[in-house]
Design a protein around this motif. Structure first.
Motif, mmCIF file in Angstrom:
data_model
loop_
_atom_site.group_PDB
_atom_site.id
_atom_site.type_symbol
_atom_site.label_atom_id
_atom_site.label_comp_id
_atom_site.label_asym_id
_atom_site.label_seq_id
_atom_site.Cartn_x
_atom_site.Cartn_y
_atom_site.Cartn_z
ATOM 1 N N THR A 112 0.861 -1.194 0.000
ATOM 2 C CA THR A 112 0.000 0.000 0.000
ATOM 3 C C THR A 112 0.893 1.237 0.000
ATOM 4 O O THR A 112 1.901 1.304 0.711
ATOM 5 C CB THR A 112 -0.919 0.017 1.226
ATOM 6 O OG1 THR A 112 -0.138 -0.007 2.415
ATOM 7 C CG2 THR A 112 -1.866 -1.176 1.209
ATOM 8 N N LEU A 113 0.488 2.205 -0.822
ATOM 9 C CA LEU A 113 1.251 3.446 -0.978
ATOM 10 C C LEU A 113 0.305 4.623 -0.791
ATOM 11 O O LEU A 113 -0.713 4.715 -1.476
ATOM 12 C CB LEU A 113 1.892 3.494 -2.365
ATOM 13 C CG LEU A 113 2.706 4.737 -2.715
ATOM 14 C CD1 LEU A 113 4.006 4.757 -1.927
ATOM 15 C CD2 LEU A 113 2.995 4.778 -4.212
ATOM 16 N N THR A 114 0.624 5.517 0.139
ATOM 17 C CA THR A 114 -0.219 6.697 0.407
ATOM 18 C C THR A 114 0.607 7.953 0.157
ATOM 19 O O THR A 114 1.701 8.123 0.714
ATOM 20 C CB THR A 114 -0.723 6.686 1.849
ATOM 21 O OG1 THR A 114 -1.445 5.488 2.094
ATOM 22 C CG2 THR A 114 -1.627 7.886 2.110
ATOM 23 N N PHE A 115 0.077 8.842 -0.696
ATOM 24 C CA PHE A 115 0.767 10.100 -0.995
ATOM 25 C C PHE A 115 0.359 11.140 0.044
ATOM 26 O O PHE A 115 -0.816 11.476 0.187
ATOM 27 C CB PHE A 115 0.396 10.585 -2.397
ATOM 28 C CG PHE A 115 1.026 11.885 -2.763
ATOM 29 C CD1 PHE A 115 2.414 12.028 -2.768
ATOM 30 C CD2 PHE A 115 0.243 12.979 -3.104
ATOM 31 C CE1 PHE A 115 2.987 13.241 -3.115
ATOM 32 C CE2 PHE A 115 0.819 14.194 -3.451
ATOM 33 C CZ PHE A 115 2.196 14.315 -3.452
ATOM 34 N N THR A 116 1.350 11.652 0.805
ATOM 35 C CA THR A 116 1.083 12.611 1.881
ATOM 36 C C THR A 116 1.441 14.039 1.492
ATOM 37 O O THR A 116 0.964 14.992 2.112
ATOM 38 C CB THR A 116 1.883 12.237 3.130
ATOM 39 O OG1 THR A 116 3.276 12.293 2.838
ATOM 40 C CG2 THR A 116 1.514 10.835 3.595
ATOM 41 N N GLY A 117 2.315 14.161 0.487
ATOM 42 C CA GLY A 117 2.749 15.500 0.114
ATOM 43 C C GLY A 117 3.868 16.018 0.978
ATOM 44 O O GLY A 117 4.352 17.129 0.760
ATOM 45 N N ALA A 118 4.268 15.303 1.999
ATOM 46 C CA ALA A 118 5.361 15.709 2.874
ATOM 47 C C ALA A 118 6.171 14.472 3.213
ATOM 48 O O ALA A 118 5.726 13.337 3.060
ATOM 49 C CB ALA A 118 4.827 16.369 4.143
ATOM 50 N N GLU A 119 7.373 14.663 3.710
ATOM 51 C CA GLU A 119 8.239 13.538 4.042
ATOM 52 C C GLU A 119 7.738 12.861 5.306
ATOM 53 O O GLU A 119 7.571 13.489 6.344
ATOM 54 C CB GLU A 119 9.672 14.017 4.234
ATOM 55 C CG GLU A 119 10.635 12.879 4.470
ATOM 56 C CD GLU A 119 12.074 13.365 4.562
ATOM 57 O OE1 GLU A 119 12.932 12.544 4.936
ATOM 58 O OE2 GLU A 119 12.337 14.534 4.270
#
Length: 675
Positions: A664-671
């Motif tokens: 599963t991969l979630t894009f957070t926009g931050a590190e």
């Protein structure tokens, strides 16, 4: 009348009395006396005495009994039927025929025996030692039934054995009556109508009873020891199968020894010598004979690694149907004993012949283990046939054939042909199984070494830790269906800052699939350094797989995460990923390793903060519950937004059948830190 003791036992009849009287007359006669007159006088005396003697045989005297006892098997009067009035001393039995008690008196049904005699006055009471089937007779003295033996249910009757019947203090004229019952179900009894009677003092009768019991025990002790060893061998083999369930030869040989041979023979031996009811022979030993043969056939095929053919299955079905259909009719005497033994021998003979022939055929085709069984396999089956031949020989009066059903003296004990054959088979098959176990142990040790190597390979297929990807939260779960799986995934960084996520599924399972997956990963890592896109990378990887073609293929999905939150995906026959719970529509292509003409189109996605991508193998969708229902796409779609561990666990609990891999991969926009 006095008794003349010939050795240790007395058998005084009117004929022996006549011979003694004749010798005395001839010796004392004057030379000039006419011999004819004396002979006529002796004959007249004999015929005057014999009728009375036949009604009341020899008057016994303990002084004349060297061992304190005497056989009284002659001079009995017998009559078929049942009437308790026949026990009374005043009953007139003069019309009854006079017989000698022996095994020929075996007609089924009720029968009475009466004997008139004179009991001497003794310091201690007298007793009878009667050898007959337990539960088949009652004893009456002067019309009163004596405590002890009684008529019992047919299921409780035993083979002939000695039983003590104590007389109350009495002397003088007495009538002994035996009320007997031979059931039709006793068709297979040995000497089922045998009656042997010994009269004597209680101490002498007790000693004779102990001697008879000891003799019976001596006859069974050797066989009992053999089959207790067989039972132990059966338990050991079943325990070995518990730890090695894939070796079915241990199961069938354990069943053969424990139930077919051990329990069968123990019941037969104990019943044959009167220690347990005969019904155990009929309802335990007889069906176990056929189970024994089936277990031997299954063991043979399992041992040599051959599949049981349809004709053999039909033969096994016949072995099951015969006792089910004919056991009860034979028990009730509808089928004759000889007919049953002929059919039984006929059923066992094909296996005794064809099993060694099959083993020899397999051995000549290169199956070396088949050669190990050629000698021992026919031993127990052939001796069962010979035992039936021996029974037929006994019924036909053939001593040469009857020897196969008799015991041979060995020291102070006795052993039968089938007991000797079973012991020889146990020793032979023990040697065979020892070498088999040694070989299997070596193979297991080699497999353990290969498994350890496979675990090291597995670490390459499935990374222990995942790299940190700026702006993304990454999770992974991997549940192999076996010790080593064919699924793999890789997260590879490229020189331009992008990240490749590759998930694949090798056709097949186990070590071979893992080796193919390792080959794919080696090529994949080399190609990742060239900053290739997903389509080109899959095309190059497809060529590498075709060069190392081993007949398998790989489904693979490659996604390239760019630094600008775009994802480029190419698919080679793999399940498409899910985005926020919805399946992404991708143009798919053939799996890797099938054809060099395959083309892998690319699809580009733009992610917004909070978007999630779920990559998984078909082990999730194809999970199957005990009823055969698939987990399916609908359930997979419903849980696709959950964590990788939750998705994998849900599929496993539903019913795992294949390797399960979830990323599963979630894009957070931050590190953010990876999981």
């Amino acid at each position: 009348m006095s008794l003349i003791p010939p050795g240790n036992k007395i058998r005084m009849t009117a004929f022996t009395w006549f011979a003694a009287r004749l010798r005395l007359t001839l010796a004392s006669a004057a030379p000039k006396l006419c011999m004819r007159r004396h002979a006529i006088a002796c004959l007249a005396t004999f015929f005057t005495f014999y009728p009375a003697c036949s009604r009341a045989p020899a008057q016994t005297s303990p002084v004349a009994w060297p061992n304190g006892s005497v056989d009284i098997n002659s001079g009995w009067r017998a009559q078929d039927g049942d009437n308790l009035a026949w026990a009374q001393p005043g009953f007139d039995d003069s019309s009854w025929p006079i017989i000698t008690l022996n095994a020929a008196n075996n007609t089924a049904g009720w029968r009475w025996y009466r004997l008139g005699t004179n009991l001497p006055a003794t310091p201690t009471p007298l007793a009878l030692l009667i050898t007959a089937g337990r539960g088949t007779f009652e004893v009456y003295l002067n019309g009163q039934r004596l405590p002890g033996p009684g008529i019992q249910s047919d299921l409780l009757i035993t083979y002939p054995r000695s039983q003590v019947v104590y007389f109350p203090p009495s002397s003088g004229a007495a009538t002994i009556a035996l009320r007997t019952w031979i059931p039709p179900t006793s068709m297979f009894f040995a000497d089922r109508g045998a009656l042997r009677v010994l009269l004597g003092t209680q101490s002498a009768i007790y000693d004779a009873h102990r001697a008879e019991t000891s003799t019976r025990f001596d006859k069974l002790v050797a066989g009992l020891a053999i089959y207790l060893l067989v039972l132990f061998a059966g338990l050991s083999l079943l325990l070995l199968f518990w730890f090695q369930p894939h070796h079915r030869e241990y199961l069938w040989l354990g069943i053969y020894f424990l139930l077919g041979d051990g329990l069968n023979a123990v019941c037969f031996i104990l019943s044959s010598y009167g220690f347990t009811p005969f019904c155990l022979v009929w309802f335990v030993s007889t069906p176990a004979n056929y189970l024994q043969l089936i277990a031997m056939i299954e063991f043979t095929f399992s041992f040599v690694g051959q599949r049981v053919t349809r004709p053999v299955r039909a033969y096994e079905a016949l072995l099951v149907l015969w006792p089910l259909c004919f056991l009860l009719p034979a028990w009730f005497g509808v089928i004759t004993r000889n007919f049953y033994n002929i059919v039984e021998a006929g059923l066992f003979l094909p296996a005794s012949i064809f099993v060694p022939v099959l083993l020899l055929s397999w051995y000549r085709r290169g199956n070396r283990e088949a050669g190990w069984l050629i000698f021992p396999s026919p031993l127990p089956l052939l001796t069962l046939c010979l035992s039936d031949v021996g029974v037929l020989g006994e019924s036909m009066g053939s001593r040469r054939l009857a020897i196969f059903d008799q015991q041979l003296p060995v020291g102070g004990f006795a052993i039968s042909f089938f007991e000797a054959a079973d012991l020889l088979f146990l020793l032979a098959i023990g040697v065979v199984m020892f070498f088999r176990f040694t070989r299997v142990s070596r193979e297991q040790a080699r497999s353990a070494a290969e498994l350890q190597a496979a675990r090291e390979i597995q670490q390459r297929l499935v990374p222990v830790s995942l790299p940190r990807i700026a702006g993304y939260a990454l999770q992974a779960a991997y549940l192999p269906a076996q010790e080593v799986g064919g699924d793999f995934y890789q997260v590879l960084e490229q020189r331009d800052g992008a990240t490749l996520i590759v998930i694949g599924d090798v056709s097949g399972k186990g070590l071979k699939a893992a080796m193919t997956g390792t080959l794919a990963i080696g090529a994949l890592r080399s190609l990742a350094d060239e900053d290739l896109g997903p389509a080109v990378l899959l095309n190059r990887l497809n060529r590498e797989m075709l060069r190392a073609q081993d007949g398998g293929f790989i489904t693979c999905l490659c996604a390239r995460l760019a630094t600008n939150a775009t994802v480029t995906v190419a698919n080679a026959g793999h399940l498409p990923p899910f985005r926020n719970g919805d399946e992404i529509t991708l143009e798919s292509a053939l799996p890797l390793g099938l054809t060099s003409e395959a083309v892998f189109p690319e699809t580009t996605l733009c992610l917004a903060p909070g978007d999630s991508l779920t990559f998984l193998s078909d082990g999730v969708v194809e999970a199957r519950n005990p009823t055969g229902e698939l987990y399916g796409f609908d359930r997979t779609r419903a849980i696709s937004t959950q964590s990788a561990q939750q998705i994998a666990r849900a599929a496993q609990q539903f019913g795992q059948e294949d390797d399960i891999t979830v990323l599963t991969l979630t894009f957070t926009g931050a590190e953010v830190p990876h999981a």
